[in-house]
Write an enzyme that holds these catalytic residues in place. Structure first.
Site, short mmCIF file in Angstrom:
data_model
loop_
_atom_site.label_atom_id
_atom_site.label_comp_id
_atom_site.label_asym_id
_atom_site.label_seq_id
_atom_site.Cartn_x
_atom_site.Cartn_y
_atom_site.Cartn_z
N LYS A 227 1.07 -1.04 -0.12
CA LYS A 227 -0.56 0.13 -0.18
C LYS A 227 0.32 1.41 0.02
O LYS A 227 2.16 1.21 0.69
CB LYS A 227 -1.74 -0.08 0.76
CG LYS A 227 -2.11 -1.00 0.83
CD LYS A 227 -3.70 -0.60 1.70
CE LYS A 227 -4.07 -1.97 1.21
NZ LYS A 227 -5.78 -2.32 2.63
N ARG A 261 -3.89 -9.80 4.95
CA ARG A 261 -5.03 -9.51 3.33
C ARG A 261 -3.29 -9.33 3.05
O ARG A 261 -2.85 -8.87 2.85
CB ARG A 261 -5.74 -9.04 3.31
CG ARG A 261 -6.38 -8.73 1.91
CD ARG A 261 -7.62 -8.16 1.82
NE ARG A 261 -8.31 -7.82 1.12
CZ ARG A 261 -8.04 -7.03 -0.30
NH1 ARG A 261 -6.42 -6.53 -0.63
NH2 ARG A 261 -8.03 -7.76 -1.25
N1 HH2 Z 1 -7.83 -3.65 0.62
C1 HH2 Z 1 -8.07 -3.59 -0.40
C2 HH2 Z 1 -8.98 -3.88 -0.96
N2 HH2 Z 1 -9.86 -5.33 0.51
N3 HH2 Z 1 -10.40 -5.86 2.78
C3 HH2 Z 1 -9.76 -5.66 3.73
N4 HH2 Z 1 -10.22 -6.65 4.38
N5 HH2 Z 1 -8.91 -5.17 4.19
C4 HH2 Z 1 -8.05 -4.52 2.85
O1 HH2 Z 1 -7.26 -3.34 4.15
C5 HH2 Z 1 -8.51 -4.02 1.95
C6 HH2 Z 1 -9.41 -4.36 1.72
C7 HH2 Z 1 -7.09 -3.33 -1.59
O2 HH2 Z 1 -5.91 -3.57 -2.24
P1 HH2 Z 1 -5.97 -4.14 -3.56
O3 HH2 Z 1 -7.15 -5.34 -3.59
O4 HH2 Z 1 -4.98 -5.05 -3.69
O5 HH2 Z 1 -6.32 -3.81 -4.21
P2 HH2 Z 1 -7.61 -2.87 -5.15
O6 HH2 Z 1 -8.39 -2.63 -4.10
O7 HH2 Z 1 -6.75 -1.47 -5.56
O8 HH2 Z 1 -7.74 -3.60 -5.64
#
Ligand code: HH2
Length: 285
Positions: A227, A261
């Site tokens: 992040k 995660r």
């Molecule tokens: N972060 C993201 C998405 N979902 N869910 C939970 N519970 N906690 C988190 O910190 C979290 C989440 C964002 O990360 P990512 O899926 O890699 O990216 P994007 O939202 O751009 O798909």
């Protein structure tokens, strides 16, 4: 301090384990770190299989990016991306719990029907009032993540006087709403929502003071993987943020988090197994 467990397939997956790794499968064209890489269902299924082979305990399947500035995805499009991947991974990995990362109850319900086991809602059930009742009715675990605002605008002017106290209070309110609907120990997980409507200092305060959130009595999930907080502190580009992600997750484990995660499962497995060996009163995995 944290209790409650995570009951999936009839057993508590946290019992006797210091942590669980939730591998990220983003079926999106625009996720911040891997957008477009796994939009094709067979590529997403193959990615899920490789994360499981690396040691992922669960997989989190998402078809709507929530990166700052992102636009919502219509329900039909989210379903079109997600369902073939849920079905493919369910068939290929019958033993691995599948979580669906969505804020829409209709998407969650279709994914549960297709074989998913739990729901990860970054809005903690606030975007869709049908989400908490759905999870309660189906008896499936729900991750309540803290976010201020919506992804499109959440980073424009985040403001807290005391981030830890305010996030705790807001998560507690969502926890009470979920409990009132029938969710509770075994079916609730809390998440401070690193990067969701928070300044770097707010994220750091939350990571520093996780015991304040663990005292709500439910397992804590933390997601700092790749992040922008890591980028803000180090200048590292998205694909160079693994060391910082490991550092935050090790610190979070020592602060009481139990579920991580992550994009990079094998590296986290090694780092967290070593860090977990330092924890008192916890069974080795
Ligand atoms: N972060 C993201 C998405 N979902 N869910 C939970 N519970 N906690 C988190 O910190 C979290 C989440 C964002 O990360 P990512 O899926 O890699 O990216 P994007 O939202 O751009 O798909």
């Amino acid at each position: 301090m944290s209790s409650g467990g995570l009951v999936l397939h009839g057993r508590d997956w946290l019992q006797g384990r210091p942590f669980l790794l939730m591998g990220i499968v983003n079926v999106t064209p625009d996720s911040f770190s891997d957008g477009g890489r796994f939009l094709d269902p067979s590529a997403a299924v193959a990615h899920g299989l490789s994360l499981a082979a690396e040691g992922a305990d669960l997989l989190d399947l998402g078809a709507e990016s929530s990166r700052p500035g992102s636009d919502p995805v219509p329900e039909e499009e989210e379903l079109r991306r997600l369902l073939p991947v849920v079905r493919g991974l369910r068939q290929a990995l019958p033993e691995v719990p599948l979580s669906v990362d969505t804020t829409k109850a209709a998407v969650a319900e279709a994914a549960l029907d297709a074989g998913a086991d739990m729901v990860n809602d970054i809005s903690a059930g606030t975007f869709d009032p049908a989400m908490i009742p759905l999870c309660a009715r189906r008896g499936v675990p729900l991750v309540l993540m803290h976010m201020r605002g919506r992804p499109k605008t959440m980073q424009e002017a985040p403001r807290y006087t005391d981030a830890v106290a305010e996030v705790r209070e807001e998560l507690e309110a969502r926890t009470r709403a979920a409990e009132a609907a029938g969710l509770g120990p075994g079916t609730l997980v809390l998440d401070p929502g690193i990067g969701f409507g928070k300044r770097p200092a707010d994220n750091l305060a939350l990571l520093r003071d996780l015991p304040a959130l663990a005292s709500l009595g439910y397992p804590l999930l933390v997601g700092a993987s790749r992040k922008s907080l890591v980028g803000a502190l180090t200048g590292a580009p998205v694909d160079g943020r693994l060391p910082g992600s490991l550092a935050f997750h090790v610190a979070a484990l020592l602060g009481g988090a139990r579920i991580f995660r992550v994009h990079d499962v094998a590296a986290h497995r090694q780092a967290l197994l070593c860090a977990a060996a330092l924890l008192p009163f916890r069974a080795a995995p």
